[in-house]
Enzyme design. Sequence first.
Site, PDB file in Angstrom:
ATOM      1  CB  ALA A 130      -0.891  -0.010   1.238  1.00  0.00           C
TER       2      ALA A 130
ATOM      3  CD  GLU B 232      -2.363  -8.020   2.037  1.00  0.00           C
ATOM      4  OE1 GLU B 232      -2.122  -6.836   1.704  1.00  0.00           O
ATOM      5  OE2 GLU B 232      -2.959  -8.324   3.082  1.00  0.00           O
TER       6      GLU B 232
ATOM      7  N   GLY C 179       0.641  -5.203   0.591  1.00  0.00           N
ATOM      8  CA  GLY C 179      -0.394  -5.311  -0.431  1.00  0.00           C
ATOM      9  C   GLY C 179       0.144  -5.881  -1.742  1.00  0.00           C
TER      10      GLY C 179
HETATM   11  N1  CAA Z   1       4.545   3.363  -0.162  1.00  0.00           N
HETATM   12  C1  CAA Z   1       4.974   4.551  -0.643  1.00  0.00           C
HETATM   13  N2  CAA Z   1       6.205   4.749  -1.144  1.00  0.00           N
HETATM   14  C2  CAA Z   1       7.025   3.699  -1.177  1.00  0.00           C
HETATM   15  C3  CAA Z   1       6.657   2.437  -0.679  1.00  0.00           C
HETATM   16  C4  CAA Z   1       5.346   2.295  -0.162  1.00  0.00           C
HETATM   17  N3  CAA Z   1       4.871   1.104   0.261  1.00  0.00           N
HETATM   18  N4  CAA Z   1       7.694   1.582  -0.826  1.00  0.00           N
HETATM   19  C5  CAA Z   1       8.688   2.297  -1.383  1.00  0.00           C
HETATM   20  N5  CAA Z   1       8.292   3.573  -1.594  1.00  0.00           N
HETATM   21  C6  CAA Z   1       9.064   4.670  -2.176  1.00  0.00           C
HETATM   22  C7  CAA Z   1      10.102   5.197  -1.192  1.00  0.00           C
HETATM   23  O1  CAA Z   1       9.511   6.117  -0.307  1.00  0.00           O
HETATM   24  C8  CAA Z   1      11.097   5.811  -2.141  1.00  0.00           C
HETATM   25  O2  CAA Z   1      10.577   7.043  -2.578  1.00  0.00           O
HETATM   26  P1  CAA Z   1      11.523   8.382  -2.543  1.00  0.00           P
HETATM   27  O3  CAA Z   1      12.615   8.070  -3.548  1.00  0.00           O
HETATM   28  O4  CAA Z   1      10.593   9.453  -2.986  1.00  0.00           O
HETATM   29  O5  CAA Z   1      12.029   8.525  -1.155  1.00  0.00           O
HETATM   30  C9  CAA Z   1      11.062   4.871  -3.346  1.00  0.00           C
HETATM   31  O6  CAA Z   1       9.818   4.173  -3.269  1.00  0.00           O
HETATM   32  C10 CAA Z   1      12.190   3.853  -3.330  1.00  0.00           C
HETATM   33  O7  CAA Z   1      12.142   3.181  -2.100  1.00  0.00           O
HETATM   34  P2  CAA Z   1      13.408   3.036  -1.124  1.00  0.00           P
HETATM   35  O8  CAA Z   1      14.319   4.201  -1.310  1.00  0.00           O
HETATM   36  O9  CAA Z   1      12.897   2.783   0.256  1.00  0.00           O
HETATM   37  O10 CAA Z   1      14.110   1.760  -1.738  1.00  0.00           O
HETATM   38  P3  CAA Z   1      15.018   0.678  -0.974  1.00  0.00           P
HETATM   39  O11 CAA Z   1      15.560  -0.204  -2.038  1.00  0.00           O
HETATM   40  O12 CAA Z   1      15.961   1.349  -0.047  1.00  0.00           O
HETATM   41  O13 CAA Z   1      13.999  -0.163  -0.058  1.00  0.00           O
HETATM   42  C11 CAA Z   1      11.979  -1.416   0.399  1.00  0.00           C
HETATM   43  C12 CAA Z   1      13.007  -0.948  -0.671  1.00  0.00           C
HETATM   44  C13 CAA Z   1      12.656  -2.348   1.398  1.00  0.00           C
HETATM   45  C14 CAA Z   1      10.866  -2.138  -0.353  1.00  0.00           C
HETATM   46  C15 CAA Z   1      11.433  -0.173   1.141  1.00  0.00           C
HETATM   47  O14 CAA Z   1      11.024   0.797   0.187  1.00  0.00           O
HETATM   48  C16 CAA Z   1      10.235  -0.479   2.013  1.00  0.00           C
HETATM   49  O15 CAA Z   1      10.388  -1.018   3.094  1.00  0.00           O
HETATM   50  N6  CAA Z   1       8.997  -0.120   1.545  1.00  0.00           N
HETATM   51  C17 CAA Z   1       7.796  -0.301   2.325  1.00  0.00           C
HETATM   52  C18 CAA Z   1       7.342  -1.736   2.312  1.00  0.00           C
HETATM   53  C19 CAA Z   1       6.114  -1.907   3.193  1.00  0.00           C
HETATM   54  O16 CAA Z   1       6.148  -1.654   4.382  1.00  0.00           O
HETATM   55  N7  CAA Z   1       4.985  -2.353   2.580  1.00  0.00           N
HETATM   56  C20 CAA Z   1       3.751  -2.581   3.293  1.00  0.00           C
HETATM   57  C21 CAA Z   1       2.844  -1.392   3.172  1.00  0.00           C
HETATM   58  S1  CAA Z   1       1.380  -1.541   4.157  1.00  0.00           S
HETATM   59  C22 CAA Z   1       0.318  -2.488   3.272  1.00  0.00           C
HETATM   60  O17 CAA Z   1       0.650  -2.967   2.214  1.00  0.00           O
HETATM   61  C23 CAA Z   1      -1.057  -2.691   3.882  1.00  0.00           C
HETATM   62  C24 CAA Z   1      -1.892  -3.751   3.209  1.00  0.00           C
HETATM   63  O18 CAA Z   1      -1.920  -4.896   3.656  1.00  0.00           O
HETATM   64  C25 CAA Z   1      -2.765  -3.414   2.066  1.00  0.00           C
END
Ligand code: CAA
Length: 260
Positions: free
Chosen positions: A67, A114, A111
Amino acid sequence: MNNPTDILVENPKPGVRLVRLNRPAALNALRGRLLEELAAALTEAGEDDAVRVVVLTGNDRAFAAGADIKEMADRTVAEVLGMDRRAACWLAYRRFPKPMIAAVNGFALGGGCELAMCADIIVAGEGARFGQPEVNLGLIPGAGGTQRLTRAVGKAMAMKMVLTGETIDARAALAAGLIAEIAPPELALDRALELAELIAAKAPIAVRLAKEAVLKAAEMPLEAALDHERKLFALLFATEDRREGVAAFIEKRKPSFVGR
Ligand code: CAA
């Protein structure tokens, strides 16, 4: 939706619709717009007789990183509970009646994992990572992660992933039964398209009922599901394609299915 921006839609092979998630700068985070565009694309693919199979993919770095965390940052309980549009989108994914294959490279998190699990078959590139990291955000999976993942990989692995937020790699996902195949990353989409082409050449009604029957395995008690399977099996005897399939076997030729 007329001009989708968050997804790209192609028809790479006869009967096969390819949908690419297209927010590379945000690792394909699932913002509302993307969810709506994907639901609209699936609804259209479901209604189009020319589409037999959908392949869903992301890019080299991410299938989808979950998400959109930025979009949901300020959301209240009431807003989340009232998000009927989002729930409707997820319903459209999981009720999609035709086979859907996910080609996953990179991250399939939250998500994103999922969404991949809404597909009927997942082909992952080596290096793909699957996880439900919501616990790191003070959340739990909200689009089937506690349920679908548990049914796919069993309680032990699901608990480990959901409680720790740790990701698993493609090999572990294959061993656990989450995915069907691993391919070299650059070939994961090709392999998914190859599988889609194989399925697209089969009798469409049989394929649709086969999907329905397999999904019932997770939803119905065994006796009821066996009874349901038997009825779907009998129903297929009324189709032209069943007659064609059997005749083609006997006449030692390739069947030509028409979807009736
Ligand atoms: N939402 C919004 N933006 C996201 C994102 C997310 N889920 N995942 C990554 N991004 C964005 C980052 O903010 C970043 O943007 P900026 O360049 O503008 O800062 C860009 O994508 C690249 O990401 P990273 O710089 O973080 O890349 P990385 O290689 O260092 O790390 C990662 C990759 C480990 C996937 C890390 O981005 C991360 O942990 N993302 C979040 C993952 C997460 O927690 N997902 C679950 C969301 S909740 C959900 O999904 C609820 C549900 O059940 C429906």
